[in-house]
Every structure is written in C-alpha cells, then in structure tokens.
Design an enzyme around this catalytic site. Structure first.
Site, PDB file in Angstrom:
ATOM      1  N   LYS A  66     -34.617  19.866  26.266  1.00  0.00           N
ATOM      2  CA  LYS A  66     -35.609  19.630  27.325  1.00  0.00           C
ATOM      3  C   LYS A  66     -34.993  19.290  28.681  1.00  0.00           C
ATOM      4  CE  LYS A  66     -38.733  20.626  25.719  1.00  0.00           C
ATOM      5  NZ  LYS A  66     -38.976  21.980  25.107  1.00  0.00           N
ATOM      6  N   HIS A  87     -27.165  22.959  21.649  1.00  0.00           N
ATOM      7  CA  HIS A  87     -27.329  21.515  21.868  1.00  0.00           C
ATOM      8  C   HIS A  87     -26.213  20.741  21.141  1.00  0.00           C
ATOM      9  CE1 HIS A  87     -31.260  22.315  23.469  1.00  0.00           C
ATOM     10  NE2 HIS A  87     -31.864  22.507  22.326  1.00  0.00           N
ATOM     11  N   SER A 129     -40.837  15.219  28.030  1.00  0.00           N
ATOM     12  CA  SER A 129     -40.918  16.642  27.695  1.00  0.00           C
ATOM     13  C   SER A 129     -40.755  16.844  26.184  1.00  0.00           C
ATOM     14  CB  SER A 129     -39.834  17.395  28.472  1.00  0.00           C
ATOM     15  OG  SER A 129     -39.890  18.765  28.211  1.00  0.00           O
TER      16      SER A 129
HETATM   17  S1  PPS Z   1     -35.561  23.476  25.000  1.00  0.00           S
HETATM   18  O1  PPS Z   1     -36.668  23.482  24.021  1.00  0.00           O
HETATM   19  O2  PPS Z   1     -34.603  22.406  24.695  1.00  0.00           O
HETATM   20  O3  PPS Z   1     -34.940  24.765  25.140  1.00  0.00           O
HETATM   21  O4  PPS Z   1     -36.276  23.069  26.375  1.00  0.00           O
HETATM   22  P1  PPS Z   1     -35.608  23.212  27.807  1.00  0.00           P
HETATM   23  O5  PPS Z   1     -35.716  24.614  28.244  1.00  0.00           O
HETATM   24  O6  PPS Z   1     -34.276  22.580  27.836  1.00  0.00           O
HETATM   25  O7  PPS Z   1     -36.562  22.299  28.716  1.00  0.00           O
HETATM   26  C1  PPS Z   1     -37.906  22.601  28.912  1.00  0.00           C
HETATM   27  C2  PPS Z   1     -38.327  21.941  30.213  1.00  0.00           C
HETATM   28  O8  PPS Z   1     -37.827  22.702  31.325  1.00  0.00           O
HETATM   29  C3  PPS Z   1     -38.909  23.046  32.176  1.00  0.00           C
HETATM   30  N1  PPS Z   1     -38.639  24.295  32.893  1.00  0.00           N
HETATM   31  C4  PPS Z   1     -38.605  24.384  34.239  1.00  0.00           C
HETATM   32  N2  PPS Z   1     -38.772  23.451  35.195  1.00  0.00           N
HETATM   33  C5  PPS Z   1     -38.704  23.869  36.487  1.00  0.00           C
HETATM   34  N3  PPS Z   1     -38.483  25.141  36.852  1.00  0.00           N
HETATM   35  C6  PPS Z   1     -38.297  26.123  35.923  1.00  0.00           C
HETATM   36  N4  PPS Z   1     -38.086  27.377  36.308  1.00  0.00           N
HETATM   37  C7  PPS Z   1     -38.356  25.747  34.549  1.00  0.00           C
HETATM   38  N5  PPS Z   1     -38.239  26.412  33.366  1.00  0.00           N
HETATM   39  C8  PPS Z   1     -38.414  25.520  32.383  1.00  0.00           C
HETATM   40  C9  PPS Z   1     -40.086  23.130  31.224  1.00  0.00           C
HETATM   41  O9  PPS Z   1     -41.311  23.120  31.903  1.00  0.00           O
HETATM   42  C10 PPS Z   1     -39.843  21.890  30.370  1.00  0.00           C
HETATM   43  O10 PPS Z   1     -40.124  20.680  31.061  1.00  0.00           O
HETATM   44  P2  PPS Z   1     -41.524  19.913  31.038  1.00  0.00           P
HETATM   45  O11 PPS Z   1     -41.283  18.609  31.718  1.00  0.00           O
HETATM   46  O12 PPS Z   1     -41.931  19.729  29.610  1.00  0.00           O
HETATM   47  O13 PPS Z   1     -42.481  20.788  31.800  1.00  0.00           O
END
Ligand code: PPS
Length: 284
Positions: A44, A99, A129
C-alpha cells in the site's frame, strides 16, 4: 499474527496464497539478469503506481517492451507465483515487484547489483489503505474493527509484518544494494520531477515529450480508467473490489486515527525511526 497469515523468516504471508516455506526459500535462487529492475515496497505504499510509471518509461525507451497484458502480468510479484515462463522470457529490462524483506531476496539482487526502486509512504496512510484493502482481498480476513487492526499493524501482526522493520532494513540495505528511494508524497507533489529522477537512476533517456506522456498516463485519474493499470480485471474474480485505486491522496489517516492513536503512532515512530531522517514526512 492474524489467523489468515503464517510467519516465516520474519515476514507474514497469506496462508491461502499457497506459498510454502520451501517456495519462499526457492526465491533466493530465482535467476537474476543484470538488466533486471526490482520495485520493492511495503504493501500500500505505491506499488501499482510504480508498476505503471516503470512500464511507461520502459515502453517509451524500449519500443515493443510492453506486451498486451496488464501491468501486474508484465511486472509480476516475485512471491505471487506468477513469475512463470512468460516472465522469464520477457524482453529486457525485465521488471518485477516484491514485498519481500531484504534477507529473502534472490541472491542475484545483491550479487549483480541490479537496480531497485523502493517506494515509501507515510505509514499512517499505509495503515489506513491496508485496512480498507483487507476488507476486499480474499487472502486477508476482514478486520473486525479499526481499533483492532490498528493494534495489529503497530505490532507487526498484519500482512507482511512490521512497517518499521521493513523500512529500516531497506534504508540500511542502501549500503549493499543499488536502491533509489521514492516517496509517495513526493510523487503526489511533483510527479514529473520524480519521474525524471527515476529515469536518471535507471539510465533511461527520454525526451521531454515522452516524460510528459509517462506523467499523464500515471496520474490517479488516468490509471483509474486504464484496465492495464487499475486491477479491475480482478474485481470480477472477487479478489479485489475497487480498493486498489481507492483515494490516492496523502493524509487520509486524519479521517481514521483518533487523537490518542495518532499520539501513540508518533511515539512509536520516534522510538523506532530515531536514526533515520524520515520524521518530517509523517508529520503532515
Ligand atoms: S498493493 O496492494 O500493495 O500493491 O498496493 P499499492 O499499489 O502499493 O498501494 C495502493 C495505494 O496506492 C494508491 N495509488 C495512487 N495514489 C496516487 N496516484 C496514483 N496514480 C496511484 N495509484 C495507486 C491507491 O489509491 C492506494 O492508496 P489508497 O490510500 O488506498 O487510495
């Protein structure tokens, strides 16, 4: 740890992922090529975002690099058991994400000094998240309450384990591995600036116009409607709901943590991270 997880070598894995200790050990021998690039994150923290950024950079720099598949197939999880033959045969530079804690990485990551992009995010937002994600990912039990989840996260009893341990180990690993650290919050503030730095680290030379296109394709808005980037295909198989592209902002923790939870978090953070210059990034 929670009953949906098992602990192995300091890391918490989903019981139902069917990844066994011997499979985890076998990842050490995963054959690394000198051109491979790793995206490493605590869950996340911006993994899916970095998958999109790197796939756009690679495609711009190596036309024909991207196959007609989703980002998570093009840039699979090392421990997700999707790193199968199609990935082994992918055009170089191959990109993989994980991870895993540093100790569990393939030997070749260090031996071949391959490039690693480590994405960091304010852990309070990571916690929030992950809390939402846990409700929708079939491999995790739905949290009974935010309070319970908060405690489990702080104690390193949730998916993957302790955020503090993960980050400290990677910050320390900078001495041995070739790591470029990117903050989620910095990408929110200046995506273009961070993309330029990532290109420099990877040694990929893009024109200004190509960089503009990478940035445009990597905004939350663009990714949310891009079927290669938004994980929507998994919604149909009930693996995820829309929780992957949920809000995409900094500071959502303020809508979740109580005053006393926040105080506790900051206290633990100061104790755990006192030696690392990261404190300012979690105060906003
Ligand atoms: S995972 O399941 O571990 O692969 O998740 P991960 O991709 O690491 O994290 C997901 C969060 O990243 C946000 N996200 C973004 N934020 C801003 N801009 C862009 N382009 C973007 N892409 C993914 C996503 O919304 C998750 O955060 P939260 O706070 O839940 O919205």
């Amino acid at each position: 740890i929670t009953p949906d997880l098992f602990r192995y070598k300091g890391m918490n894995f989903p019981v139902n992922e069917k990844l066994r200790p011997k499979d985890i050990d076998a990842l050490k021998d995963f054959e690394i090529r000198p051109t491979d690039v790793f995206i490493i994150t605590f869950p996340k923290s911006g993994t899916v975002w970095m998958q999109q950024i790197l796939s756009q950079i690679m495609e711009a720099s190596h036309p024909g690099w991207a196959e007609d598949v989703t980002n998570r197939a093009q840039i699979p999880y090392l421990e997700g058991r999707t790193v199968d033959d199609p990935f082994r045969d992918r055009k170089e530079p191959r990109v993989v994400c994980t991870h895993l804690f540093p100790e569990l990485l393939p030997h070749g990551v260090k031996e071949k000094q391959i490039k690693v992009v480590y994405v960091l995010r304010n852990p309070k937002d990571v916690l929030v998240s992950l809390y939402h994600f846990a409700h929708s990912w079939v491999l995790m039990d739905s949290p009974t309450s935010f309070e319970v989840f908060f405690k489990q996260f702080m104690d390193g009893k949730q998916f993957v384990g302790s955020w503090f341990a993960h980050v400290k180990q990677y910050v320390a690993a900078q001495e041995q591995l070739k790591i470029h650290i990117v903050w989620y919050e910095d990408m929110l503030k200046d995506l273009r600036g961070e993309v330029v730095k990532i290109c420099a680290f990877l040694g990929e030379e893009l024109t200004d116009e190509a960089i503009d296109r990478v940035v445009e394709a990597s905004t939350f808005k663009s990714m949310k409607i891009n079927p290669k980037a938004n994980y929507k295909d998994l919604v149909e198989t009930t693996v995820y709901t829309t929780a992957t592209m949920r809000k995409g902002v900094a500071g959502d923790w303020k809508n979740h943590l109580t005053v006393s939870q926040n105080e506790h978090f900051e206290k633990v953070f100061r104790e755990e991270m006192s030696e690392f210059p990261l404190i300012s990034n979690i105060e906003s």
